[in-house]
Enzyme design. Sequence first.
Site, PDB file in Angstrom:
ATOM      1  NE  ARG A  29      59.380  38.985  47.407  1.00 37.78           N
ATOM      2  CZ  ARG A  29      59.476  37.690  47.711  1.00 37.78           C
ATOM      3  NH1 ARG A  29      58.682  36.800  47.140  1.00 37.78           N
ATOM      4  NH2 ARG A  29      60.329  37.300  48.627  1.00 37.78           N
ATOM      5  CG  ASP A  55      58.406  39.852  50.326  1.00 35.29           C
ATOM      6  OD1 ASP A  55      59.564  40.100  50.693  1.00 35.29           O
ATOM      7  OD2 ASP A  55      57.936  38.704  50.325  1.00 35.29           O
ATOM      8  CG  HIS A  61      60.089  38.131  53.378  1.00 34.12           C
ATOM      9  ND1 HIS A  61      60.637  38.000  52.122  1.00 34.12           N
ATOM     10  CD2 HIS A  61      60.301  36.951  54.000  1.00 34.12           C
ATOM     11  CE1 HIS A  61      61.167  36.785  51.996  1.00 34.12           C
ATOM     12  NE2 HIS A  61      60.984  36.125  53.125  1.00 34.12           N
ATOM     13  CG  ASP A  98      58.438  33.727  54.745  1.00 30.83           C
ATOM     14  OD1 ASP A  98      57.830  34.687  55.253  1.00 30.83           O
ATOM     15  OD2 ASP A  98      58.811  33.722  53.560  1.00 30.83           O
ATOM     16  CD  GLU A  99      62.664  32.635  52.739  1.00 30.94           C
ATOM     17  OE1 GLU A  99      63.179  31.747  52.041  1.00 30.94           O
ATOM     18  OE2 GLU A  99      62.139  33.657  52.235  1.00 30.94           O
ATOM     19  CD1 TRP A 154      57.349  27.849  54.653  1.00 29.24           C
ATOM     20  CD2 TRP A 154      58.821  27.781  52.972  1.00 29.24           C
ATOM     21  NE1 TRP A 154      58.489  28.499  55.071  1.00 29.24           N
ATOM     22  CE2 TRP A 154      59.416  28.475  54.051  1.00 29.24           C
ATOM     23  CE3 TRP A 154      59.553  27.627  51.797  1.00 29.24           C
ATOM     24  CZ2 TRP A 154      60.701  28.999  53.993  1.00 29.24           C
ATOM     25  CZ3 TRP A 154      60.844  28.149  51.738  1.00 29.24           C
ATOM     26  CH2 TRP A 154      61.403  28.825  52.821  1.00 29.24           C
ATOM     27  CE1 TYR A 160      56.365  26.940  48.226  1.00 30.01           C
ATOM     28  CE2 TYR A 160      58.389  28.177  47.914  1.00 30.01           C
ATOM     29  CZ  TYR A 160      57.295  27.842  48.688  1.00 30.01           C
ATOM     30  OH  TYR A 160      57.124  28.417  49.915  1.00 30.01           O
ATOM     31  CD1 TRP A 213      57.286  31.164  46.077  1.00 23.54           C
ATOM     32  CD2 TRP A 213      56.745  33.059  47.119  1.00 23.54           C
ATOM     33  NE1 TRP A 213      56.836  30.849  47.344  1.00 23.54           N
ATOM     34  CE2 TRP A 213      56.506  31.987  48.006  1.00 23.54           C
ATOM     35  CE3 TRP A 213      56.479  34.362  47.561  1.00 23.54           C
ATOM     36  CZ2 TRP A 213      56.004  32.172  49.293  1.00 23.54           C
ATOM     37  CZ3 TRP A 213      55.987  34.544  48.850  1.00 23.54           C
ATOM     38  CH2 TRP A 213      55.757  33.458  49.700  1.00 23.54           C
ATOM     39  CB  THR A 214      55.864  37.411  41.106  1.00 25.55           C
ATOM     40  OG1 THR A 214      55.777  38.361  42.169  1.00 25.55           O
ATOM     41  CG2 THR A 214      54.594  36.610  41.011  1.00 25.55           C
ATOM     42  CD  GLU A 215      61.171  36.108  44.697  1.00 29.44           C
ATOM     43  OE1 GLU A 215      60.234  35.518  44.113  1.00 29.44           O
ATOM     44  OE2 GLU A 215      61.595  35.777  45.821  1.00 29.44           O
TER      45      GLU A 215
HETATM   46  C1  ACM Z   1      58.601  30.974  51.500  1.00 29.94           C
HETATM   47  O1  ACM Z   1      58.734  30.394  50.417  1.00 29.94           O
HETATM   48  N1  ACM Z   1      59.566  31.749  51.947  1.00 29.94           N
HETATM   49  C2  ACM Z   1      57.400  30.824  52.299  1.00 29.94           C
END
Ligand code: ACM
Length: 638
Positions: free
Chosen positions: A175, A204, A278, A355-356, A422, A447, A493-495
């Site tokens: 990110r 990603d 992603h 994921d997602e 997660w 997280y 996570w680094t958004e």
């Molecule tokens: C995640 O936090 N989408 C693995």
Amino acid sequence: MRSIKLGTLFLFSLLSFTALGQEQEDKIAIIPEPVELARTEGFFILPEEITIKSASTPEVQNTVNLLRKRITTTTGARVNLSTKDDAIIRLQLNTVGDLVLGKEGYRLQVDHKTILIKANQPAGLFYGVQSLLQLFPKEIESEKLIRKTSWRLPCVTITDYPRFDWRGLMFDVSRHFFTKADVKKYIDNMVKYKYNLLHLHLTDDEGWRIEIKSYPKLTQIGAWRVNKTGQFGTFSAPLPNEPRDYGGFFTQEDIKELIKYASDRFVNILPEIDVPGHSLAAIVSYPELSCTPGVEKYSVRSGEAIMDWSRGAPPIALIDNTLCPANERVYTFLDTVITEIAALFPFEYIHMGGDEAPHNFWQKNPSVKELMLREGLKTMEEVQGYFTRRVEAIVQSKGKKFIGWDEILSGGPSQSTAVMSWRGVEGGIKAANMGHEVVMSPSTYAYLDYMQGDVAIEPKIYASLRLNKSYQFDPGEGITDLKFIKGGQANLWTENIYNMRHAEYMTWPRGLAIAESVWSPVSKKSWTSFYGKVEDHFKRFDMAEVKYAPSMYDPIFLSTTGPENTLRVELSTEIPGLDIHYTFDNSFPDQFYPKYMAPLIVPKDAGTLKVITYRDGKPIGRLITMQVSELKARIKKK
Ligand code: ACM
């Protein structure tokens, strides 16, 4: 007479101050808490000439060199290697296995004149050295030469070994890109707390960060986006004329260097290639990986909204960021990528994300419909399951184990596949019951991108996770047979993390809480003793010039409706012993302002509540300005 009295008083306070300072300095505050620790009488005083005797294997030599460098850099003492049994520091590998210690355990004995660390394996000696360094005064963390009258360590006997084999931190370098030097610094800090796994989230929507020689456009195109600053996720879409010059990637030589650096510190690197969702950076580089028309016009995400989360997970994609499950070229692509990844990373697992993944573009796609007919797949979940099993087979064909986020479970993966839980711990519990290896990394505890305190003071993220909640993390929670629980990890996570200072701020001190949760026996964990140790480690971070969040010193706000429809505010603190001073009059409160004693009724016309915490007459928390409108809105949300 008066001056003598004052002088005596001064001398007395100086003495008691020094005694207090010394007492503080002699306090033992090892994180993670060792299995057994006994304080023995007296102190070891570091001499100016130190000799170290150790096993001569290269792995042990690395550990010795790191210890030697730390001691000489900061204390200025001369450290020589010795082969003699009367060496001051001895690092010994057991010739007869010590069953208690396992692969990573150690015994550490600090006497008046000598220091002895014993372990079955080099990793144990390394962890013994980490505990030893935490017995040194905090100044040992400095990169500068520090003149102290004496460097003294309390004498102790420690027996220690980890609760779990997998003690990880995930660093999202996609990110925002973080350099090789940043990653090395991250490793330097994590190993102090006996973490042994670095999960690199390498791909990603915002960037592909690893050179794949067979697909050069992944990094020629996919590693670059428009540089944007502010609240990530809300940015305007990149314009065609805006330069795509923000980003970067690791060459395969960089990766080899990082693997060596990590391995010298007993850290495995787990690579993650996140598919089928992603995957925008890959699709922009190679549009044929998508089966949606028009993706040639897409660009690597620069922080604009590309998903609609209003209906929960999986999200509705506004643009298609998924690889096409019905396109054989996707599997050829992944086979090639995984071949290069498998050849590069010695670790036994490859993480393939999962994921997602949004399904709304698949739903409309004729080739996906065809695939469903051909393979008898009834739902989009089953389509993703088909994709996952194909990728799993590729990973296994390269001699590696497949690991993915807990979404992969619904695809019915093979027994050897590991699951990273997660979305809470439920997926992990289910997977363990089915006999899969599990790594727990629940957003509920682990997280690191979540806010550590109130949004009124923290950089805004959609969720919060305070230190005391992180500390409650137990990877064994709800599990009857721990056999399948490999361990736990926290994820950064680094958004919204733009630089290394902020990456550190978000990691520490929650990284300390997770470290203790994955290393120490449950019976040794205590919040009261932990937060006290955290305060000692804040001083060590200061010495090391590592940033950390002081959020545990800031108050917690709870608003409710008071009598006669008034607004009532309760204030509390994560740690005891703090005084909260407050005002509604817009000025800056200090310790002469009212002290919070009982829930407050907000004056009818007040616009702000300003608060600050003090301890022993000194400010310790940050000044927080809370809007009364925000406090009101929070009641409605309940
Ligand atoms: C995640 O936090 N989408 C693995």
